[in-house]
Design an enzyme around this catalytic site. Sequence first.
Site, PDB file in Angstrom:
ATOM      1  CG  ASP A  65      -1.972  -1.168   1.087  1.00  0.00           C
ATOM      2  OD1 ASP A  65      -1.681  -2.142   0.358  1.00  0.00           O
ATOM      3  OD2 ASP A  65      -3.031  -1.119   1.737  1.00  0.00           O
ATOM      4  CD  GLU A  99      -3.967  -5.084   9.027  1.00  0.00           C
ATOM      5  OE1 GLU A  99      -4.445  -4.326   9.891  1.00  0.00           O
ATOM      6  OE2 GLU A  99      -4.192  -4.954   7.815  1.00  0.00           O
TER       7      GLU A  99
END
Length: 782
Positions: free
Chosen positions: A518, A752
């Site tokens: 990202d 995560e």
Amino acid sequence: MRSNLAKRVVTPHPSPPVLDANSSSAKVSPERFWGSYRPQVYFGMKTRSPHSIVTGMMWMRQFAEMDVNLRHTCEQGDRLHGYGWLMHDGLTFGVQEIRDGDLTLTTEFVKRMGGDHGGDWTWRITAKQHSSAPQAPVISLMFYAAADTQGSLEAHVEERNRLASITGFSEELGNFKITFRKPVTGELSSAKYASYNYLQTVSPGLEKLTEIVKYSLNRRFVYSPPSGEKRHYIAVDTYRPPHNQQKPADPRKESAFVVHQVTVQTPFQIEVLFESGSFHTRPNQLVASVMTQELERRKAEFEAKFEKIFGLQSRGFSQTHIRFGKAALSNMLGGMGHFYGQSVVQSAYNEYPLLYPPGALFTAVPSRSFFPRGFLWDEGFHQLLLSKWDPQVTRESIGHWLDLINMEGWIPREQILGDEALSKVPAEFVVQRNENANPPTLFLALQELIEQLSSNPEKWDSQPTLPFLRRLYPRLKTWFEWYNTTQTGPLPHSYRWRGRDRDTNLFLNPKTLTSGLDDYPRASHPSADERHVDLHCWMALSSGIMASVARLLGEPHQDYERTHQVLSDNNLLNELHWSEQLRAYSDFGNHTQAVSLQQEKVYVPPGQPRHQFPVARLVRSVRRAPKLQYVNALGYVSLFPFLLHVLTPDSPKLEHILRDMRDPDKLWTPYGLRSLSKSDPLYMKRNTEHDPPYWRGPIWINLNYLAVRALHHYSNVEGPHREKAAALYEELRTNIVNNVYRQYAETGYIWEQYSDNTGRGQGSHPFTGWSSLTLLIMAEQY
Ligand code: 6A9
């Protein structure tokens, strides 16, 4: 012509699908028909069908301070102290523990094969109070069955409000019966006091079930145990839609929805049985002591298989570490979902987004709460773990993914299939564009399958791999070709991710979601002049696997071989990507480092009140014009030639890489490798005022797994860096395992990502996708 081009994006690939249309059916694959394939709910089961009858459970605490605390879909906002599978074999049984305040719910299921429709199953819910508060909590469990546009359900009520069973029929399940047993305190004890309620209604879609239950709650019921005060409690009554929802539902979607509510004080245990009408030779009911015996047998088999495959015990891990390892595997298996629906896609030739052909997807999901759906590059990592446990799962997952490929060779990156999945995604993230790639990590999983096949061709569970590859191959070729033609860079043998944000003025560094990393810093000004080193390495890996598959199948492999050789040529790699200035591998593009986010200037005329003008937002200011040059960001991207074993063991570059990795001012932390060097100008920088750093410092386990695996590789081949790699291997492995384990023990979750500063778990949770690769690191399986 134009309209033909416009159709390409939604035209399926012409070759026969990898999986037969009925391959997931009860007839062909009965033992995998029912499963916990609804990872988005705390507890539920469905079949691998496009429109399954689904079953599930909600719960709430009565007489609580907070009025209605209904739990159903996995939500971080519920603030549970932890939930997840402790054991799950992906096939016959599972054991989950849910901790909600001082309440612990254990949800177990066991399947039993028989008949023609995937057999029976039993659930056992055990509720216990954790604390020693004087009043044991009173809990309502709401068990439900819901149809999804097909199938019928009939409620059978006895003793006033008690729904004793549901009978039903659907094409795939035939006739079936679901029985709700009464609560007991233990297997041998008699029934205990409980209040019963039920709801029988229709739902316009599975995503509406929670809401329907909420809007049917009423507090007119009285809980009056023999030895206690009478109190009003909350229960399902009649469904009254909220006033603002007068829109008539689509009658074609209206489907039966039946809820059984039981309200009872802890501790208790309840069983629910599903029995298939076609199972005529059932020796006994799968309840009580029979259920206990079945569970014990499954658990023992699970333990034995787990030790045989991962060998944690023999490696000297403690019992608590082993329990963590089992949870990591079980949550990835228990997080497998079966989805059905249509993506919304767009190409340059469509004015508006189009609906992709309907398709099924059997896949693991990164996070049950936050992203309970399929992500292309996550799945390659998931299957690295699952292929060790059950290669059939991996073949079926890859088969499903490749069956979603279109005639161009493109697979949508994020799979939002069906209304339930769609209901979790903000509108702006739904449309998938066919210029956009995502790392082809499924090749990593294929590599593993091939290695299993060649190391042990006689083994029963690798035998189906060859016929599988044969069916996969035409699609795999087109997939590879798609990357190799649409993602090329400006120079021969260079590559470039498409789909970078163009709105450069809003972001400190425009994102590259397609790379999977990202906000990892790339060229400051996206352009066609860019070349990306991570994609180069993915292509080196993929072409190599293509060559191996082609060779295995006796297909022409020379072209793939040649591509692989060229892309693995370390001299070419150095020419394209080695930055002398950074002394590391780097992207190249139109770039300047002189950027920062600044408050936009808002002009306020003299004498006017400031607050009447818009709040200044942050915009990017560029102090020095960009030019073509290396991007010079040190982090995960610079490691790729090492991570994917593209570097030859004697490469002098390895020395620099290993040194940067071990440098605490750069990538090294006591918890794993951070994503971006501490010395990089964008280290831990926000991308916009609303967008905190993501791949700009925090520790991610998927790439740490690749790093440990690469260290293992370079410490096992002859070369000048062998010893250094071996030492780093031990250290990095220990750091990752200790931290992910410690965070799990402290917080109840696998996360995560992990803070490079404190090691703390952060981001979405539970995240039992690639973070569960920690188990492979413990087991030293690469
Ligand atoms: C946005 C919000 C309820 C981001 O694990 C999935 C992906 C990875 O593939 C990618 O590498 N995650 C990583 O950078 C999570 C993506 C979530 C996008 C969904 C919508 C939903 O709000």
